[in-house]
Design a protein around this motif. Structure first.
Motif, mmCIF file in Angstrom:
data_model
loop_
_atom_site.group_PDB
_atom_site.id
_atom_site.type_symbol
_atom_site.label_atom_id
_atom_site.label_comp_id
_atom_site.label_asym_id
_atom_site.label_seq_id
_atom_site.Cartn_x
_atom_site.Cartn_y
_atom_site.Cartn_z
ATOM 1 N N TRP A 1 47.405 33.801 -53.739
ATOM 2 C CA TRP A 1 48.161 32.649 -54.242
ATOM 3 C C TRP A 1 47.426 31.980 -55.398
ATOM 4 O O TRP A 1 48.007 31.684 -56.444
ATOM 5 N N ARG A 2 46.143 31.708 -55.215
ATOM 6 C CA ARG A 2 45.376 30.971 -56.210
ATOM 7 C C ARG A 2 45.197 31.763 -57.505
ATOM 8 O O ARG A 2 44.988 31.177 -58.570
ATOM 9 N N ALA A 3 45.274 33.090 -57.418
ATOM 10 C CA ALA A 3 45.139 33.922 -58.611
ATOM 11 C C ALA A 3 46.457 34.088 -59.354
ATOM 12 O O ALA A 3 46.522 34.822 -60.339
ATOM 13 N N GLY A 4 47.508 33.416 -58.891
ATOM 14 C CA GLY A 4 48.743 33.369 -59.661
ATOM 15 C C GLY A 4 49.903 34.178 -59.151
ATOM 16 O O GLY A 4 50.936 34.272 -59.835
ATOM 17 N N ALA A 5 49.800 34.778 -57.979
ATOM 18 C CA ALA A 5 50.940 35.539 -57.444
ATOM 19 C C ALA A 5 52.148 34.627 -57.278
ATOM 20 O O ALA A 5 52.015 33.451 -56.930
ATOM 21 N N GLY A 6 53.324 35.178 -57.514
ATOM 22 C CA GLY A 6 54.542 34.392 -57.354
ATOM 23 C C GLY A 6 55.118 34.477 -55.958
ATOM 24 O O GLY A 6 55.926 33.632 -55.554
ATOM 25 N N PHE A 7 54.702 35.486 -55.198
ATOM 26 C CA PHE A 7 55.234 35.725 -53.857
ATOM 27 C C PHE A 7 54.145 36.465 -53.084
ATOM 28 O O PHE A 7 53.623 37.466 -53.561
ATOM 29 N N VAL A 8 53.792 35.953 -51.924
ATOM 30 C CA VAL A 8 52.792 36.608 -51.080
ATOM 31 C C VAL A 8 53.373 36.807 -49.687
ATOM 32 O O VAL A 8 53.897 35.869 -49.084
ATOM 33 N N ARG A 9 53.294 38.033 -49.212
ATOM 34 C CA ARG A 9 53.768 38.355 -47.872
ATOM 35 C C ARG A 9 52.596 38.851 -47.042
ATOM 36 O O ARG A 9 51.769 39.630 -47.525
ATOM 37 N N TYR A 10 52.531 38.389 -45.798
ATOM 38 C CA TYR A 10 51.495 38.864 -44.892
ATOM 39 C C TYR A 10 52.147 39.620 -43.748
ATOM 40 O O TYR A 10 53.015 39.088 -43.044
ATOM 41 N N ALA A 11 51.729 40.874 -43.543
ATOM 42 C CA ALA A 11 52.328 41.730 -42.523
ATOM 43 C C ALA A 11 51.248 42.169 -41.549
ATOM 44 O O ALA A 11 50.730 43.276 -41.638
ATOM 45 N N ASP B 1 49.882 33.392 -37.629
ATOM 46 C CA ASP B 1 49.822 31.957 -37.335
ATOM 47 C C ASP B 1 48.679 31.293 -38.096
ATOM 48 O O ASP B 1 48.828 30.185 -38.628
ATOM 49 N N ALA B 2 47.527 31.966 -38.155
ATOM 50 C CA ALA B 2 46.383 31.414 -38.880
ATOM 51 C C ALA B 2 46.662 31.349 -40.378
ATOM 52 O O ALA B 2 46.321 30.358 -41.050
ATOM 53 N N VAL B 3 47.299 32.386 -40.909
ATOM 54 C CA VAL B 3 47.632 32.423 -42.332
ATOM 55 C C VAL B 3 48.598 31.299 -42.686
ATOM 56 O O VAL B 3 48.402 30.561 -43.666
ATOM 57 N N LEU B 4 49.648 31.149 -41.875
ATOM 58 C CA LEU B 4 50.661 30.141 -42.182
ATOM 59 C C LEU B 4 50.140 28.725 -41.995
ATOM 60 O O LEU B 4 50.613 27.791 -42.660
ATOM 61 N N ALA B 5 49.173 28.543 -41.110
ATOM 62 C CA ALA B 5 48.580 27.219 -40.941
ATOM 63 C C ALA B 5 47.861 26.782 -42.204
ATOM 64 O O ALA B 5 47.836 25.591 -42.535
ATOM 65 N N ARG B 6 47.297 27.736 -42.922
ATOM 66 C CA ARG B 6 46.598 27.425 -44.176
ATOM 67 C C ARG B 6 47.537 27.469 -45.365
ATOM 68 O O ARG B 6 47.463 26.621 -46.261
ATOM 69 N N ARG B 7 48.419 28.459 -45.419
ATOM 70 C CA ARG B 7 49.290 28.651 -46.572
ATOM 71 C C ARG B 7 50.725 28.870 -46.098
ATOM 72 O O ARG B 7 51.185 29.990 -45.934
ATOM 73 N N PRO B 8 51.459 27.778 -45.869
ATOM 74 C CA PRO B 8 52.828 27.901 -45.343
ATOM 75 C C PRO B 8 53.803 28.522 -46.334
ATOM 76 O O PRO B 8 54.914 28.894 -45.948
ATOM 77 N N GLY C 1 34.165 39.043 -50.388
ATOM 78 C CA GLY C 1 34.841 40.317 -50.599
ATOM 79 C C GLY C 1 36.313 40.247 -50.229
ATOM 80 O O GLY C 1 37.162 40.877 -50.871
ATOM 81 N N ASP C 2 36.637 39.467 -49.207
ATOM 82 C CA ASP C 2 38.040 39.265 -48.829
ATOM 83 C C ASP C 2 38.791 38.534 -49.927
ATOM 84 O O ASP C 2 39.960 38.826 -50.216
ATOM 85 N N VAL C 3 38.109 37.556 -50.533
ATOM 86 C CA VAL C 3 38.705 36.826 -51.660
ATOM 87 C C VAL C 3 38.934 37.781 -52.832
ATOM 88 O O VAL C 3 40.008 37.776 -53.447
ATOM 89 N N LEU C 4 37.946 38.607 -53.139
ATOM 90 C CA LEU C 4 38.100 39.563 -54.233
ATOM 91 C C LEU C 4 39.308 40.463 -54.011
ATOM 92 O O LEU C 4 40.085 40.724 -54.945
ATOM 93 N N ALA C 5 39.498 40.947 -52.789
ATOM 94 C CA ALA C 5 40.637 41.829 -52.504
ATOM 95 C C ALA C 5 41.957 41.133 -52.817
ATOM 96 O O ALA C 5 42.872 41.730 -53.400
ATOM 97 N N GLY C 6 42.071 39.854 -52.444
ATOM 98 C CA GLY C 6 43.291 39.109 -52.745
ATOM 99 C C GLY C 6 43.493 38.895 -54.232
ATOM 100 O O GLY C 6 44.619 38.988 -54.739
ATOM 101 N N VAL C 7 42.406 38.614 -54.955
ATOM 102 C CA VAL C 7 42.494 38.466 -56.411
ATOM 103 C C VAL C 7 42.969 39.765 -57.046
ATOM 104 O O VAL C 7 43.860 39.776 -57.908
ATOM 105 N N LEU C 8 42.375 40.872 -56.621
ATOM 106 C CA LEU C 8 42.776 42.164 -57.177
ATOM 107 C C LEU C 8 44.260 42.427 -56.946
ATOM 108 O O LEU C 8 44.964 42.895 -57.847
ATOM 109 N N GLY C 9 44.747 42.122 -55.747
ATOM 110 C CA GLY C 9 46.159 42.318 -55.474
ATOM 111 C C GLY C 9 47.038 41.531 -56.423
ATOM 112 O O GLY C 9 48.029 42.051 -56.954
#
Length: 277
Positions: A52-62, A69-76, A210-218
């Motif tokens: 999200w912070r790197a500019g994605a317009g749509f993020v889906r977690y599967a 639940d943990a993801v949505l608590a931080r980023r609804p 490293g987890d942050v880097l993976a999200g940025v790369l995506g």
């Protein structure tokens, strides 16, 4: 010793653009993540936050419901749940915060479907064992220890003293992009030069970055669908390092201060704004 091309701010700027009034959430890039686990839910939270912070317009977690639940608590804003086939995924991120020894048959099938698809896949941590069977465009992101284990899994020759040559050789074997993480990250595709990206601060050496880097790369990959994958990966890596420098306050030659992974994710908008200025 093989030479590597040093990646710069100017290089990165080619893959970063400001949103316009003609953009929508899809044109800005769709990132899907299948990361984290009940043992390591934070990996999913960090990767989603970074996308999200790197500019994605749509993020889906599967992933699993407890992690959703943990993801949505931080980023609804995130769409959680299994893919219904209606989401136009620009890039997948898999493996962060997972253990292949704990992988269920259902999870294995889901991951193999992802790496057999057409969308580019960032393969991190616990999914690196799937890299050799991937037919999708891939960016694998091992640190030094994971790199050594992956090299052994691939049956490559004994370690070469020239790390850049090793990275290039592994990229050729996988027919994908290899991003060997470190203070000086080395990136190579099957063709083209090895690229070097300097992190710029030792404060980045902390759990979860490293987890942050993976999200940025995506996010950066999804936003640049027609660009060379190795160069896009280098741009994402540079942004990650620049965000760390901003978060740690090392600008102007100062020593800076400790940071945590979430600080890096939260500094990404400032890093992008700086590149755009």
């Amino acid at each position: 010793m093989s030479e590597a091309r040093e990646w710069s701010r100017v290089d990165t700027a080619r893959f970063v653009r400001a949103a316009t009034r003609d953009d929508d959430k899809y044109s800005r890039g769709v990132v899907a993540l299948r990361t984290g686990s009940p043992a390591y839910p934070g990996a999913a939270v960090l990767g989603v936050e970074a996308a999200w912070r790197a500019g994605a317009g749509f993020v889906r977690y599967a992933g699993e419901q407890r992690v959703i639940d943990a993801v949505l608590a931080r980023r609804p804003e995130t769409v959680g749940g299994p893919d219904t086939g209606r989401t136009r995924v620009g890039a997948w991120v898999i493996g962060s915060g997972t253990d292949p020894e704990e992988r269920t048959d259902a999870e294995a099938r889901a991951l193999r479907e992802i790496v057999s698809g057409t969308a580019p896949v960032v393969i991190d941590a616990g999914a690196l064992d799937l890299a050799s069977g991937a037919t999708a465009p891939v960016v694998v992101t091992p640190h030094a220890g994971e790199f050594a284990r992956l090299r052994e899994r691939l049956g490559l020759a004994d370690a070469d003293q020239d790390t850049a040559a090793e990275v290039r050789r592994m990229a050729a074997e996988l027919h994908g992009v290899v991003l060997r993480k470190g203070a000086r990250t080395l990136i190579a595709g099957p063709d083209g030069p090895v690229i070097a990206v300097d992190a710029g601060t030792g404060w980045l050496a902390t759990a979860g970055t490293g987890d942050v880097l993976a999200g940025v790369l995506g996010a950066v990959i999804a936003a640049n669908p027609c660009a060379p994958l190795a160069e896009v990966a280098a741009a994402g890596t540079w942004l990650h390092g620049h965000a760390a420098r901003i978060a740690a306050g090392v600008g102007g030659g100062g020593t800076g201060h400790p940071i945590v992974a979430l600080d890096v994710a939260e500094a990404l908008p400032l890093a992008i704004a700086d590149v755009l200025s």
